[in-house]
Design a protein around this motif. Structure first.
Motif, PDB file in Angstrom:
ATOM      1  N   ARG A 289      26.446  54.808  40.651  1.00  0.00           N
ATOM      2  CA  ARG A 289      27.424  54.810  39.696  1.00  0.00           C
ATOM      3  C   ARG A 289      28.169  56.273  40.119  1.00  0.00           C
ATOM      4  NH1 ARG A 289      24.499  54.562  34.310  1.00  0.00           N
ATOM      5  NH2 ARG A 289      22.698  55.473  35.316  1.00  0.00           N
ATOM      6  N   GLY A 290      29.398  56.548  39.339  1.00  0.00           N
ATOM      7  CA  GLY A 290      30.215  57.838  39.071  1.00  0.00           C
ATOM      8  C   GLY A 290      30.354  58.548  40.648  1.00  0.00           C
ATOM      9  N   ILE A 291      30.226  59.918  40.432  1.00  0.00           N
ATOM     10  CA  ILE A 291      30.396  60.761  41.536  1.00  0.00           C
ATOM     11  C   ILE A 291      29.599  60.165  42.802  1.00  0.00           C
ATOM     12  CG2 ILE A 291      30.110  63.238  42.306  1.00  0.00           C
ATOM     13  CD1 ILE A 291      30.706  64.129  39.478  1.00  0.00           C
ATOM     14  N   GLY A 292      28.307  59.930  42.580  1.00  0.00           N
ATOM     15  CA  GLY A 292      27.503  59.531  43.540  1.00  0.00           C
ATOM     16  C   GLY A 292      27.972  58.347  44.597  1.00  0.00           C
ATOM     17  N   ARG A 293      28.592  57.263  43.601  1.00  0.00           N
ATOM     18  CA  ARG A 293      29.071  55.978  44.237  1.00  0.00           C
ATOM     19  C   ARG A 293      30.470  56.509  44.990  1.00  0.00           C
ATOM     20  NH1 ARG A 293      30.422  50.441  43.793  1.00  0.00           N
ATOM     21  NH2 ARG A 293      32.807  50.311  43.568  1.00  0.00           N
ATOM     22  N   ALA A 294      31.167  57.243  44.486  1.00  0.00           N
ATOM     23  CA  ALA A 294      32.630  57.822  44.960  1.00  0.00           C
ATOM     24  C   ALA A 294      32.302  58.356  46.208  1.00  0.00           C
ATOM     25  CB  ALA A 294      33.426  58.398  44.012  1.00  0.00           C
ATOM     26  N   THR A 295      31.351  59.326  46.305  1.00  0.00           N
ATOM     27  CA  THR A 295      30.898  59.784  47.325  1.00  0.00           C
ATOM     28  C   THR A 295      30.383  59.160  48.757  1.00  0.00           C
ATOM     29  OG1 THR A 295      30.338  62.128  46.064  1.00  0.00           O
ATOM     30  CG2 THR A 295      29.588  61.628  48.250  1.00  0.00           C
ATOM     31  N   ALA A 296      29.480  58.174  48.157  1.00  0.00           N
ATOM     32  CA  ALA A 296      29.159  57.240  49.281  1.00  0.00           C
ATOM     33  C   ALA A 296      30.182  56.501  49.918  1.00  0.00           C
ATOM     34  CB  ALA A 296      27.977  56.293  48.533  1.00  0.00           C
ATOM     35  N   LEU A 297      31.082  56.104  49.017  1.00  0.00           N
ATOM     36  CA  LEU A 297      32.057  55.034  49.530  1.00  0.00           C
ATOM     37  C   LEU A 297      33.020  55.961  50.296  1.00  0.00           C
ATOM     38  CD1 LEU A 297      32.869  52.878  46.561  1.00  0.00           C
ATOM     39  CD2 LEU A 297      32.096  52.090  48.722  1.00  0.00           C
ATOM     40  N   LYS A 298      33.417  57.111  50.107  1.00  0.00           N
ATOM     41  CA  LYS A 298      34.226  57.874  50.727  1.00  0.00           C
ATOM     42  C   LYS A 298      33.522  58.348  52.294  1.00  0.00           C
ATOM     43  CE  LYS A 298      37.614  61.074  51.668  1.00  0.00           C
ATOM     44  NZ  LYS A 298      38.962  60.827  51.728  1.00  0.00           N
ATOM     45  N   LEU A 299      32.372  58.739  52.199  1.00  0.00           N
ATOM     46  CA  LEU A 299      31.434  58.971  53.546  1.00  0.00           C
ATOM     47  C   LEU A 299      31.625  57.648  54.401  1.00  0.00           C
ATOM     48  CD1 LEU A 299      28.701  61.151  52.414  1.00  0.00           C
ATOM     49  CD2 LEU A 299      30.902  62.090  53.491  1.00  0.00           C
ATOM     50  N   ALA A 300      31.515  56.615  53.687  1.00  0.00           N
ATOM     51  CA  ALA A 300      31.518  54.865  54.248  1.00  0.00           C
ATOM     52  C   ALA A 300      32.731  54.836  55.101  1.00  0.00           C
ATOM     53  CB  ALA A 300      30.965  54.104  53.514  1.00  0.00           C
ATOM     54  N   SER A 301      33.839  55.233  54.304  1.00  0.00           N
ATOM     55  CA  SER A 301      35.152  55.227  54.697  1.00  0.00           C
ATOM     56  C   SER A 301      35.439  55.624  55.652  1.00  0.00           C
ATOM     57  CB  SER A 301      36.128  55.184  53.623  1.00  0.00           C
ATOM     58  OG  SER A 301      36.452  56.555  53.338  1.00  0.00           O
TER      59      SER A 301
ATOM     60  N   VAL B 111      24.940  74.362  53.854  1.00  0.00           N
ATOM     61  CA  VAL B 111      24.621  73.927  52.555  1.00  0.00           C
ATOM     62  C   VAL B 111      25.915  74.674  51.667  1.00  0.00           C
ATOM     63  CG1 VAL B 111      22.843  74.076  50.652  1.00  0.00           C
ATOM     64  CG2 VAL B 111      22.089  74.043  53.143  1.00  0.00           C
ATOM     65  N   ASN B 112      26.308  73.742  50.933  1.00  0.00           N
ATOM     66  CA  ASN B 112      27.165  73.990  49.767  1.00  0.00           C
ATOM     67  C   ASN B 112      27.104  73.324  48.608  1.00  0.00           C
ATOM     68  OD1 ASN B 112      29.381  76.261  51.110  1.00  0.00           O
ATOM     69  ND2 ASN B 112      29.076  74.707  52.625  1.00  0.00           N
ATOM     70  N   ALA B 113      27.782  73.558  47.406  1.00  0.00           N
ATOM     71  CA  ALA B 113      27.778  72.846  46.367  1.00  0.00           C
ATOM     72  C   ALA B 113      29.356  72.541  45.888  1.00  0.00           C
ATOM     73  CB  ALA B 113      27.203  73.750  44.790  1.00  0.00           C
ATOM     74  N   VAL B 114      29.397  71.696  45.179  1.00  0.00           N
ATOM     75  CA  VAL B 114      30.684  71.402  44.588  1.00  0.00           C
ATOM     76  C   VAL B 114      30.492  71.177  43.040  1.00  0.00           C
ATOM     77  CG1 VAL B 114      32.609  69.522  44.229  1.00  0.00           C
ATOM     78  CG2 VAL B 114      31.596  70.151  46.403  1.00  0.00           C
ATOM     79  N   SER B 115      31.397  71.862  42.345  1.00  0.00           N
ATOM     80  CA  SER B 115      31.219  72.013  40.726  1.00  0.00           C
ATOM     81  C   SER B 115      32.344  71.390  39.993  1.00  0.00           C
ATOM     82  CB  SER B 115      31.034  73.417  40.409  1.00  0.00           C
ATOM     83  OG  SER B 115      30.741  73.425  38.793  1.00  0.00           O
ATOM     84  N   ALA B 116      32.150  70.396  39.187  1.00  0.00           N
ATOM     85  CA  ALA B 116      33.281  69.606  38.565  1.00  0.00           C
ATOM     86  C   ALA B 116      33.299  70.159  36.868  1.00  0.00           C
ATOM     87  CB  ALA B 116      33.353  68.452  38.872  1.00  0.00           C
ATOM     88  N   SER B 117      34.372  70.124  36.372  1.00  0.00           N
ATOM     89  CA  SER B 117      34.536  69.996  34.890  1.00  0.00           C
ATOM     90  C   SER B 117      34.138  68.670  34.373  1.00  0.00           C
ATOM     91  CB  SER B 117      35.802  70.455  34.515  1.00  0.00           C
ATOM     92  OG  SER B 117      36.816  69.753  35.242  1.00  0.00           O
ATOM     93  N   ALA B 118      34.588  68.335  33.272  1.00  0.00           N
ATOM     94  CA  ALA B 118      34.303  66.860  32.794  1.00  0.00           C
ATOM     95  C   ALA B 118      34.917  65.986  33.823  1.00  0.00           C
ATOM     96  CB  ALA B 118      34.826  66.777  31.500  1.00  0.00           C
TER      97      ALA B 118
ATOM     98  N   PRO C 130      35.978  60.881  40.134  1.00  0.00           N
ATOM     99  CA  PRO C 130      34.840  61.046  40.901  1.00  0.00           C
ATOM    100  C   PRO C 130      35.106  61.094  42.484  1.00  0.00           C
ATOM    101  CG  PRO C 130      34.321  59.118  39.442  1.00  0.00           C
ATOM    102  CD  PRO C 130      35.673  59.547  38.962  1.00  0.00           C
ATOM    103  N   GLU C 131      36.276  60.392  42.610  1.00  0.00           N
ATOM    104  CA  GLU C 131      36.996  60.474  44.003  1.00  0.00           C
ATOM    105  C   GLU C 131      37.538  62.049  44.235  1.00  0.00           C
ATOM    106  OE1 GLU C 131      37.860  58.194  41.689  1.00  0.00           O
ATOM    107  OE2 GLU C 131      36.646  56.616  42.524  1.00  0.00           O
ATOM    108  N   ASP C 132      38.229  62.388  43.263  1.00  0.00           N
ATOM    109  CA  ASP C 132      38.470  64.022  43.370  1.00  0.00           C
ATOM    110  C   ASP C 132      37.398  64.845  43.837  1.00  0.00           C
ATOM    111  OD1 ASP C 132      41.115  63.664  42.188  1.00  0.00           O
ATOM    112  OD2 ASP C 132      40.473  63.971  40.273  1.00  0.00           O
ATOM    113  N   VAL C 133      36.295  64.591  43.390  1.00  0.00           N
ATOM    114  CA  VAL C 133      34.666  65.335  43.839  1.00  0.00           C
ATOM    115  C   VAL C 133      34.538  64.673  45.081  1.00  0.00           C
ATOM    116  CG1 VAL C 133      32.385  65.989  43.226  1.00  0.00           C
ATOM    117  CG2 VAL C 133      34.300  65.574  41.551  1.00  0.00           C
ATOM    118  N   ALA C 134      34.388  63.434  45.334  1.00  0.00           N
ATOM    119  CA  ALA C 134      34.113  62.984  46.467  1.00  0.00           C
ATOM    120  C   ALA C 134      35.025  63.659  47.922  1.00  0.00           C
ATOM    121  CB  ALA C 134      34.017  61.564  46.576  1.00  0.00           C
ATOM    122  N   ASN C 135      36.228  63.797  47.441  1.00  0.00           N
ATOM    123  CA  ASN C 135      36.970  64.075  48.693  1.00  0.00           C
ATOM    124  C   ASN C 135      36.568  65.462  49.058  1.00  0.00           C
ATOM    125  OD1 ASN C 135      38.829  62.003  48.793  1.00  0.00           O
ATOM    126  ND2 ASN C 135      40.153  62.744  47.246  1.00  0.00           N
TER     127      ASN C 135
END
Lengths: 81, 258
Positions: free
Chosen positions: B15-27, B179-186, B216-221
């Motif tokens: 779900r959520g950010i994890g799903r969007a990230t998985a799909l972005k990397l897959a694309s 190694v890095n991090a991405v931090s998001a607001s709501a 979630p896509e904003d974060v995934a990018n």
């Protein structure tokens, strides 16, 4: 050990309450189980019986008996399969 | 940007950010390991969508709050693939309570899943990344540096996650791992619904200068960018994705021009 006894063991361990006071009519509130206790109990029961309990189903449980009945129905389904 | 032939593990990717990230990397051509904790159907749906993009998807159940389950997950990856290129530490949980009500159990649950799991996963992932120029991205939240109601346990766990990201970034340099991090607001996810129901988040559109919520896509990018070679010199950073919220607390929301 029956399904009910196994779940009673798990709930009593997680919520730190005496097994003897858990009846099928006991609500989570009566068992002094907070929302984290409930989640941890769900996770432990899912692992013990190798089943999945969707949150939507868990939210319907009014008391310990509902929890047990749901797990019994799922384990019976698994045995049939 | 291409991740063809690479393999990524994204925890909590049903779900959520994890799903969007998985799909972005897959694309972008990456094979994906979809990790989930309790909702198999969401993970399987993510895996199906990944496969539709023409890459491989593998679903692994694991509660990352349990070190034994982390080991089992990485044993499976080691046996099935024997390597890993990208690790995205996204799975998160937490107990929303005022700080005086945060007991040992709530603290441990939150820290185990949000902070300890990151350390243990990177220790295992690093072995699978040997000689492969691996990348690691952790998903944090602005609650690590700002105070939100009932967010103490999660906010502190995210601060630990960001500190770990910095230490790992430097100590992993000899291994060629970034190694890095991405931090998001709501972010507009299912998890946010809890805070909306409780009345802690009202209308983020009004508090985000850009006039819309972070998706979630904003974060995934940004995760994908950090995993790319273009981000080679970015190390140990926490990149904030919040539409400008954190730098403009006194600026009214909704200013974006069409």
């Amino acid at each position: 050990m029956s399904v009910e006894e196994q779940i009673r063991d798990i709930v009593s361990r997680i919520a730190h309450i005496d097994k003897s006071i858990i009846t099928r009519e006991s609500t989570f509130k009566e068992m002094k189980a907070d929302s984290l206790d409930v989640v941890q109990a769900l996770v432990a029961v899912e692992e013990a019986f190798d089943i999945e309990i969707p949150d939507e189903e868990a939210q319907k449980f009014q008391n310990f008996g509902d929890f047990v009945s749901y797990v019994e129905s799922q384990t019976a389904k698994k045995d049939e399969a | 940007m291409s991740f063809e032939g690479k393999l990524a593990l994204v925890t909590g990717s049903g779900r959520g950010i994890g799903r969007a990230t998985a799909l972005k990397l897959a694309s972008l051509g990456c094979d994906i390991i979809v990790n989930y904790f309790r909702r198999r159907e969401t993970a399987e749906s993510t895996a199906k969508d990944i496969q539709a993009l023409g890459v491989r998807a593998e679903v692994i159940k694991a509660n990352v709050g349990d070190p034994a389950k982390i080991d089992a997950m990485f044993d499976t990856i080691a046996n099935k693939f024997g390597y890993l290129d990208i690790f995205v530490s996204n799975a998160a949980s937490g107990v929303g309570r005022p700080i005086m009500d945060v007991d040992v159990k709530a603290w441990d649950w939150t820290m185990d899943i949000n902070a300890k799991a990151f350390l243990l996963c990177v220790q295992r992932a690093a072995k699978l990344m040997e000689g492969r120029a691996g990348t690691v991205v952790s998903i944090s939240s602005l609650g690590s540096r700002f105070v939100w109601p009932t967010y103490a346990a999660v906010g502190v766990s995210k601060a630990a996650l960001e500190a770990l990201t910095r230490y790992l970034a430097i100590e992993m340099i000899p291994k060629g791992i970034r190694v890095n991090a991405v931090s998001a607001s709501a972010v507009n996810t299912e998890a946010l619904q809890f805070y909306i129901r409780e009345g802690y988040v009202k209308d983020s559109k009004q508090t985000t200068p850009t006039g819309r919520m972070v998706t979630p896509e904003d974060v995934a990018n940004v995760v994908a960018f950090l995993c790319s070679d273009e981000a080679f010199m970015i190390r140990g950073q926490t990149i904030i994705v919040d539409g400008g919220t954190s730098v403009a607390p006194f600026v009214p929301g909704g200013q974006e021009q069409a």
